[in-house]
Design an enzyme around this catalytic site. Structure first.
Site, PDB file in Angstrom:
ATOM      1  N   ASP A 113       0.909  -1.097   0.239  1.00  0.00           N
ATOM      2  CA  ASP A 113      -0.096  -0.058   0.005  1.00  0.00           C
ATOM      3  C   ASP A 113       0.897   1.248  -0.032  1.00  0.00           C
ATOM      4  O   ASP A 113       1.881   1.255   0.307  1.00  0.00           O
ATOM      5  CB  ASP A 113      -0.855   0.045   1.378  1.00  0.00           C
TER       6      ASP A 113
ATOM      7  N   HIS B 136      -6.091   3.111  -4.106  1.00  0.00           N
ATOM      8  CA  HIS B 136      -6.153   3.432  -2.570  1.00  0.00           C
ATOM      9  C   HIS B 136      -6.365   4.698  -2.277  1.00  0.00           C
ATOM     10  O   HIS B 136      -5.712   5.262  -1.303  1.00  0.00           O
ATOM     11  CB  HIS B 136      -4.568   3.037  -2.059  1.00  0.00           C
TER      12      HIS B 136
ATOM     13  N   HIS C 253      -5.011   9.368   0.850  1.00  0.00           N
ATOM     14  CA  HIS C 253      -5.125   8.421   2.007  1.00  0.00           C
ATOM     15  C   HIS C 253      -5.903   9.071   3.262  1.00  0.00           C
ATOM     16  O   HIS C 253      -5.608   9.045   4.108  1.00  0.00           O
ATOM     17  CB  HIS C 253      -3.825   8.385   2.386  1.00  0.00           C
TER      18      HIS C 253
ATOM     19  N   HIS D  37       3.819  -2.469   3.105  1.00  0.00           N
ATOM     20  CA  HIS D  37       3.640  -1.203   2.660  1.00  0.00           C
ATOM     21  C   HIS D  37       4.959  -0.891   1.844  1.00  0.00           C
ATOM     22  O   HIS D  37       6.113  -1.415   2.262  1.00  0.00           O
ATOM     23  CB  HIS D  37       3.607   0.025   3.745  1.00  0.00           C
TER      24      HIS D  37
END
Length: 295
Positions: free
Chosen positions: A118, A169, A173, A263
């Site tokens: 991510d 995504h 964020h 990540h």
């Protein structure tokens, strides 16, 4: 000569006319190809020429067959259109259902797992992740943030070239449960646009930041053609617990259908990169097939 019998000369004229008429008909059907402009497919704005109205000049007729067809014509969009209208029509893919919760696992044959990363792409860490995956012939999923992807479309293209899945995504964020529907649509929609411009295809998957989902996010994600995917094993690598702790969490949680969350951006991800180099060959040695889900 009977009354209903035509003179020989006239019969010959009619035969020639019939042959010419048949040739013209074949030509019309041969050129009547199925194109988006004629079928009205949703590939984009219609390019059909509007009907003539007040103040509008009549469209030029198509060139006729025969010697006059070789006459020089001024270039125009109409003359170029047949050259660009030969490509196959594009169709919208079927929209996924509106989920009430995200998908947590994937189905597959045998010991199948999915690795996901991510928050990227990050030029400091994403290339190292890609190199490690490439060295072992493994595909993974990258859920990218639009504001990051907009600056590194080359990394998105590299992901696609290696067979990885590029997912959505959000743009910046945020916690989407605190956004109005218009805000969610903007976050997901802008990121979809960046991914499609960079890779040539829109994303089919999305993941909510912080794993925070609500009904609006499920509905808007489905409207944009994406399925929601969460995870089964959280490495908690964002806490920077050390690469050995990340490796242990992956190996302890390994099982068929598992989706691992790591990540490649959002902070110092050197531990995540180091851990991947350790647990990836161990998973392969244990007989796991690391791949990406299909839609």
């Amino acid at each position: 000569m009977k009354n209903d019998e035509l003179p020989p000369g006239r019969r010959m004229v009619l035969r020639i006319a019939a042959v010419l008429g048949a040739t013209t008909t074949v030509g019309l059907f041969a050129n009547d190809r199925f194109t988006p402009e004629r079928a009205g497919t949703p590939s984009g704005p219609s390019t059909a020429r509007p009907a003539r109205g007040p103040g509008r000049a009549a469209a030029a007729p198509p060139a006729a067959a025969g010697p006059q067809a070789g006459a020089r014509l001024a270039p125009s969009a109409y003359r170029l259109q047949p050259m660009t209208a030969e490509s196959p029509p594009r169709y919208r893919r079927a929209l996924p259902p509106v989920r009430q919760r995200p998908l947590l696992r994937v189905s597959g044959i045998g010991r199948t797992m999915v690795l996901s990363f991510d928050d990227g792409p990050d030029p400091r860490y994403t290339p190292a992740v890609l190199r490690t995956l490439r060295a072992h012939g493994v595909r993974a999923m990258f859920f990218v943030c639009g504001e990051m992807a907009a600056y590194r479309p080359d990394l998105l293209r590299e992901m696609t070239a290696d067979g990885h899945v590029v997912g959505n995504h959000s743009w910046s964020h945020p916690n989407v449960t605190k956004l109005a529907p218009s805000g969610i649509r903007d976050e997901l929609g802008r990121t979809c646009d960046v991914i499609e411009r960079s890779t040539g295809a829109p994303p089919l998957w999305y993941r909510a930041p912080y794993g925070a989902w609500n009904r609006d996010s499920f509905e808007i994600g489905a409207e944009l053609g994406m399925e929601p995917l969460a995870w089964t094993v959280d490495t908690l690598d964002w806490t920077e617990p050390g690469s050995s702790a990340i490796v242990r969490r992956v190996m302890d949680g390994a099982a068929p259908g598992v989706v691992v969350l790591s990540h490649d951006a959002g902070g110092d991800r050197s531990q995540s990169v180091a851990a991947l180099k350790t647990y990836l060959p161990r998973l392969l040695d244990a007989g796991y097939h690391l791949t990406v889900p299909r839609r």
